[in-house]
Design an enzyme around this catalytic site. Structure first.
Site, PDB file in Angstrom:
ATOM      1  N   GLY A  50       0.857  -1.189   0.000  1.00 29.57           N
ATOM      2  CA  GLY A  50       0.000   0.000   0.000  1.00 29.57           C
ATOM      3  C   GLY A  50       0.892   1.238   0.000  1.00 29.57           C
TER       4      GLY A  50
ATOM      5  N   CYS B 143      -8.240  20.845  19.424  1.00 29.94           N
ATOM      6  CA  CYS B 143      -8.117  21.076  20.862  1.00 29.94           C
ATOM      7  C   CYS B 143      -7.570  19.825  21.506  1.00 29.94           C
ATOM      8  CB  CYS B 143      -9.474  21.446  21.443  1.00 29.94           C
ATOM      9  SG  CYS B 143      -9.841  23.149  21.100  1.00 29.94           S
TER      10      CYS B 143
END
Ligand code: LLP
Length: 410
Positions: free
Chosen positions: A268, A335
């Site tokens: 991959g 965050c």
């Protein structure tokens, strides 16, 4: 890994304006080159390269690979559906099942794709449901290798594959249900630098691949894991001599087996990693005592490899390539404390508004992305022969909110 040329830089900056950032840009020509060159390197007439869809399931990339005659390695029913809907033949797809449900097994079986089974438990369930059918079996090669502990798939601490020592139990089930074992499989890990370990894995699997154990073999699949250089200083593996060695190991095996089998690999990363760049824009510069932080409009929701595996991704400042180098922490906008693409990295001076290229992001970038913090995934652009094609659009913030409301079941 080569640096971006000034011509490429201009193009990338053009795409950043045209499609805005964050943006994934893929070099389709390089993807095809990487896919095809493996056929040059690995000296075996009956070779099949199965692209591991999990690395990047972009529809444009899959269509491009299909036009080059690619085979596929899939790991979920949706990947199989996607491949079939895009026109891949069911014979050209392998389905590697890991901890699947019965429902999933029946769904994929109905699609007519060959199963690669990696546990005795699933083998029994498959055999009971589909006696007399063809199957491939995944074994644990008993070799530990890979770029990080989370991408090592062989040895003692892994959930993958049947133990080589369990071959007799496997044979009993095969016999009882008249299964036709046409393939054997192993996958050792991802980003394997020590090629010797690949050869050992191959030999370990071939050690049980005798006519006595499995008389009807058509292929042996040695998985993926081909390493590519992420750091500019890392040398490229000499895949030509690697390929020759592999050819020699397999020739010797086939002579012993008295039949020329197909050899499969399932890369991959090797095919798509270097072809992908994530473009992000710096919007905030901050000096936090001795740390100089460049805050960008992306984050680990778009590229999780640095925080998940401590992976190194080279970063170039496309807007100021000749700037005086300074040391930066390149942060995202999530965050969350660990939201960094790089820490303490020397980069030509970054100004607010600069576009940064996060390189080698074509594999396990978008495909491992998420909507964390409810931020949309980047758009994706595929460039083929100088032509840029928008393959995936970025949802607007309002569209993203609508999607959630639309799928909310009252
Ligand atoms: N075949 C099987 C059965 C696999 O499990 C994998 C990867 C491959 C082929 C393809 O491996 P590759 O050639 O791409 O190394 N997310 C990690 C990599 C995880 C790979 C999981 N299995 C990363 O970003 O490094």
């Amino acid at each position: 890994m080569s640096n971006i040329t000034s011509e490429e830089r201009e193009k990338l900056l053009e795409y950043a304006v045209k499609y805005s950032t964050p943006l994934y840009v893929y070099n389709g020509d390089l993807i095809i080159q990487r896919y095809k060159e493996l056929y040059e390197y690995i000296k075996w007439n009956k070779l099949r390269i199965l692209y591991a869809v999990k690395a990047n399931y972009n529809v444009g990339i899959l269509k491009l690979l299909k036009s080059s005659g690619a085979f596929l390695d899939t790991v979920s029913p949706a990947e199989v559906h996607l491949a079939l809907k895009l026109g891949f033949a069911k014979e050209d797809i392998l389905y590697t099942a890991n901890n699947i449900t019965d429902q999933e097994m029946h769904e994929v079986k109905n699609l007519g794709v060959l199963f690669n089974l990696g546990s005795i438990s699933r083998l029994k369930k498959y055999a009971r449901a589909y006696p007399g059918t063809e199957v491939c079996l995944r074994f644990n090669p008993d070799v530990v290798a890979g770029a990080h502990k989370n991408v090592m798939t062989g040895g003692d601490i892994t959930k993958f594959g049947i133990l080589l020592s369990e071959v007799d139990a496997v044979k009993e089930i095969v016999k009882e249900y008249d299964l036709k074992v046409i393939g054997l499989h192993e996958h050792t890990g991802s980003g394997i630098g020590e090629t010797e370990k690949v050869f050992t894995s191959m030999k370990n699997l071939l050690g049980i691949a005798s006519r006595e154990n499995f008389p009807g073999l058509q292929f042996i699949d040695f998985g993926g894991g081909f390493k590519i250089p992420y750091k500019p200083t890392t040398p490229r593996i000499d895949y030509a001599s690697f390929g020759e060695k592999i050819g020699a190991i397999f020739t010797e095996f086939c002579e012993r087996y008295r039949k020329e089998l197909y050899m499969y690999f399932e890369p991959g990363k090797y095919i798509v990693s270097e072809a992908g760049i994530l473009l992000v824009e710096v919007n905030t510069l901050k000096q936090n005592r001795e740390r100089l932080i460049a805050g960008t409009n992306s984050g680990f929701n778009h590229l999780i490899r640095p925080i998940l595996y401590g992976s190194y991704h080279q970063i170039e400042n496309l807007s100021n390539p000749a700037g005086k180098p300074k040391v930066y922490d390149v942060a995202g906008n999530l965050c969350e404390t660990g939201d960094y693409f790089a820490e303490q990295r020397e980069i030509p001076e970054i100004r607010e508004g600069d576009i940064l290229a996060v390189k080698n992001s074509g594999a396990y970038g978008y495909s491992m992305g998420s909507l964390y913090n409810l931020r949309a995934m980047p758009a994706e652009v595929l460039v083929i022969n100088g032509e840029d094609i928008l393959t995936t659009k970025r949802l607007s913030n309002s569209e993203l909110a609508d999607r959630l409301i639309d799928s909310y079941l009252k």
